[in-house]
Design a protein around this motif. Structure first.
Motif, PDB file in Angstrom:
ATOM      1  N   PRO A  26     -51.843   1.155   0.704  1.00  0.00           N
ATOM      2  CA  PRO A  26     -51.097   1.029   1.967  1.00  0.00           C
ATOM      3  C   PRO A  26     -49.622   1.449   1.818  1.00  0.00           C
ATOM      4  O   PRO A  26     -49.091   2.162   2.677  1.00  0.00           O
ATOM      5  CB  PRO A  26     -51.218  -0.461   2.317  1.00  0.00           C
ATOM      6  CG  PRO A  26     -52.467  -0.911   1.632  1.00  0.00           C
ATOM      7  CD  PRO A  26     -52.504  -0.107   0.351  1.00  0.00           C
ATOM      8  N   ALA A  27     -48.979   1.025   0.748  1.00  0.00           N
ATOM      9  CA  ALA A  27     -47.574   1.390   0.529  1.00  0.00           C
ATOM     10  C   ALA A  27     -47.440   2.879   0.223  1.00  0.00           C
ATOM     11  O   ALA A  27     -46.502   3.531   0.691  1.00  0.00           O
ATOM     12  CB  ALA A  27     -46.978   0.558  -0.601  1.00  0.00           C
TER      13      ALA A  27
ATOM     14  N   ASP B 270     -36.974  -3.830  -6.422  1.00  0.00           N
ATOM     15  CA  ASP B 270     -37.001  -5.177  -6.996  1.00  0.00           C
ATOM     16  C   ASP B 270     -36.627  -6.265  -5.996  1.00  0.00           C
ATOM     17  O   ASP B 270     -37.144  -7.380  -6.080  1.00  0.00           O
ATOM     18  CB  ASP B 270     -36.079  -5.260  -8.214  1.00  0.00           C
ATOM     19  CG  ASP B 270     -36.573  -4.398  -9.367  1.00  0.00           C
ATOM     20  OD1 ASP B 270     -37.785  -4.076  -9.413  1.00  0.00           O
ATOM     21  OD2 ASP B 270     -35.747  -4.055 -10.237  1.00  0.00           O
ATOM     22  N   SER B 271     -35.762  -5.971  -5.047  1.00  0.00           N
ATOM     23  CA  SER B 271     -35.288  -7.012  -4.129  1.00  0.00           C
ATOM     24  C   SER B 271     -36.404  -7.605  -3.273  1.00  0.00           C
ATOM     25  O   SER B 271     -36.351  -8.772  -2.914  1.00  0.00           O
ATOM     26  CB  SER B 271     -34.178  -6.469  -3.227  1.00  0.00           C
ATOM     27  OG  SER B 271     -34.677  -5.433  -2.392  1.00  0.00           O
ATOM     28  N   ASP B 272     -37.421  -6.808  -2.952  1.00  0.00           N
ATOM     29  CA  ASP B 272     -38.506  -7.316  -2.108  1.00  0.00           C
ATOM     30  C   ASP B 272     -39.904  -6.986  -2.640  1.00  0.00           C
ATOM     31  O   ASP B 272     -40.900  -7.336  -2.017  1.00  0.00           O
ATOM     32  CB  ASP B 272     -38.358  -6.816  -0.671  1.00  0.00           C
ATOM     33  CG  ASP B 272     -38.349  -5.294  -0.567  1.00  0.00           C
ATOM     34  OD1 ASP B 272     -38.643  -4.602  -1.560  1.00  0.00           O
ATOM     35  OD2 ASP B 272     -38.040  -4.793   0.539  1.00  0.00           O
ATOM     36  N   GLY B 273     -39.991  -6.295  -3.794  1.00  0.00           N
ATOM     37  CA  GLY B 273     -41.288  -5.964  -4.379  1.00  0.00           C
ATOM     38  C   GLY B 273     -42.026  -4.848  -3.662  1.00  0.00           C
ATOM     39  O   GLY B 273     -43.174  -4.545  -3.996  1.00  0.00           O
ATOM     40  N   LEU B 274     -41.399  -4.199  -2.693  1.00  0.00           N
ATOM     41  CA  LEU B 274     -42.038  -3.157  -1.908  1.00  0.00           C
ATOM     42  C   LEU B 274     -42.083  -1.832  -2.669  1.00  0.00           C
ATOM     43  O   LEU B 274     -41.074  -1.414  -3.246  1.00  0.00           O
ATOM     44  CB  LEU B 274     -41.276  -2.971  -0.592  1.00  0.00           C
ATOM     45  CG  LEU B 274     -41.844  -1.984   0.412  1.00  0.00           C
ATOM     46  CD1 LEU B 274     -43.195  -2.462   0.941  1.00  0.00           C
ATOM     47  CD2 LEU B 274     -40.868  -1.809   1.573  1.00  0.00           C
ATOM     48  N   VAL B 275     -43.244  -1.180  -2.667  1.00  0.00           N
ATOM     49  CA  VAL B 275     -43.349   0.175  -3.214  1.00  0.00           C
ATOM     50  C   VAL B 275     -42.757   1.112  -2.170  1.00  0.00           C
ATOM     51  O   VAL B 275     -43.260   1.190  -1.044  1.00  0.00           O
ATOM     52  CB  VAL B 275     -44.806   0.542  -3.543  1.00  0.00           C
ATOM     53  CG1 VAL B 275     -44.916   2.016  -3.926  1.00  0.00           C
ATOM     54  CG2 VAL B 275     -45.330  -0.332  -4.682  1.00  0.00           C
ATOM     55  N   ILE B 276     -41.669   1.804  -2.556  1.00  0.00           N
ATOM     56  CA  ILE B 276     -40.954   2.658  -1.609  1.00  0.00           C
ATOM     57  C   ILE B 276     -41.126   4.143  -1.901  1.00  0.00           C
ATOM     58  O   ILE B 276     -40.597   4.977  -1.178  1.00  0.00           O
ATOM     59  CB  ILE B 276     -39.449   2.310  -1.577  1.00  0.00           C
ATOM     60  CG1 ILE B 276     -38.827   2.470  -2.961  1.00  0.00           C
ATOM     61  CG2 ILE B 276     -39.235   0.913  -1.007  1.00  0.00           C
ATOM     62  CD1 ILE B 276     -37.308   2.428  -2.974  1.00  0.00           C
ATOM     63  N   GLY B 277     -41.868   4.466  -2.980  1.00  0.00           N
ATOM     64  CA  GLY B 277     -42.034   5.876  -3.286  1.00  0.00           C
ATOM     65  C   GLY B 277     -42.834   6.110  -4.545  1.00  0.00           C
ATOM     66  O   GLY B 277     -43.400   5.184  -5.130  1.00  0.00           O
ATOM     67  N   GLY B 278     -42.854   7.380  -4.923  1.00  0.00           N
ATOM     68  CA  GLY B 278     -43.536   7.798  -6.133  1.00  0.00           C
ATOM     69  C   GLY B 278     -42.647   8.737  -6.921  1.00  0.00           C
ATOM     70  O   GLY B 278     -41.729   9.353  -6.365  1.00  0.00           O
TER      71      GLY B 278
END
Length: 191
Positions: A23-24, A77-85
């Motif tokens: 999903p991310a 790191d601040s929210d654990g969200l995968v924001i890219g590759g």
């Protein structure tokens, strides 16, 4: 068999992709604003099923790549969200040049994450005896060109060598890396 190491910066963790990241990952590779700049151009991923399949392919590919090559998920790191590759991959046709690259979801652009990622990947590559890394940028992708320049990469020229399309080529050598560290990665000034 090789492994993709976990790399960290002040704000990011670069870690191996997992199928559960679909999903991310779709939030990145499901946008034409991202995929149109890739070399070679990648079609927009249409749905989570296709993204899961692509992540499985990338994971299998990464296991076969010699260090320092690999593919990483970029996790904030601040929210654990995968924001890219991110990638370190041998460039065709000879696979003697190592490409450094990143892709971020559009809402993460403009925060310096690409610069941090580039610095972490280059540091890893140089620790594994790579002597230089290359970024290939499509003409018109001013955002990517600015990021690689901000990391100390030098413009080499334009070529159709790699994917049969016109690309701008930038190179980074180990001696250029530390002075080019993003401000958040530089050591504090001493009085």
């Amino acid at each position: 068999m090789t492994f993709t190491p976990v790399l960290t910066t002040e704000r990011l963790t670069l870690r191996p992709w997992q199928v559960e990241d679909a999903p991310a990952a779709l939030d990145v590779y499901g946008h034409t604003e991202v995929t149109r700049w890739l070399s070679p151009e990648m079609d927009q991923v249409p749905d989570q099923a296709a993204m899961r399949l692509l992540l499985q392919q990338w994971t299998a590919e990464s296991v076969r790549l010699p260090a320092p090559a690999g593919r990483w998920a970029i996790q904030r790191d601040s929210d654990g969200l995968v924001i890219g590759g991110a990638v370190l991959l041998p460039l065709p046709p000879g696979e003697e040049d190592l490409e450094i690259g990143w892709q971020l979801r559009p809402d993460a652009w403009g925060n310096g994450y690409a610069a941090e990622t580039t610095h972490a990947l280059a540091s890893w590559a140089f620790s594994q005896d790579a002597h230089e890394v290359f970024a290939v940028v499509r003409p018109g992708n001013t955002r990517a060109a600015a990021t690689v320049r901000n990391n100390g990469m030098h413009w080499v020229g334009e070529t159709t060598k790699y994917f049969g399309i016109e690309l701008q080529v930038f190179r980074l050598r180990m001696a250029d890396l530390d002075s080019a560290a993003p401000a958040s990665l530089q050591p504090p000034a001493r009085d």
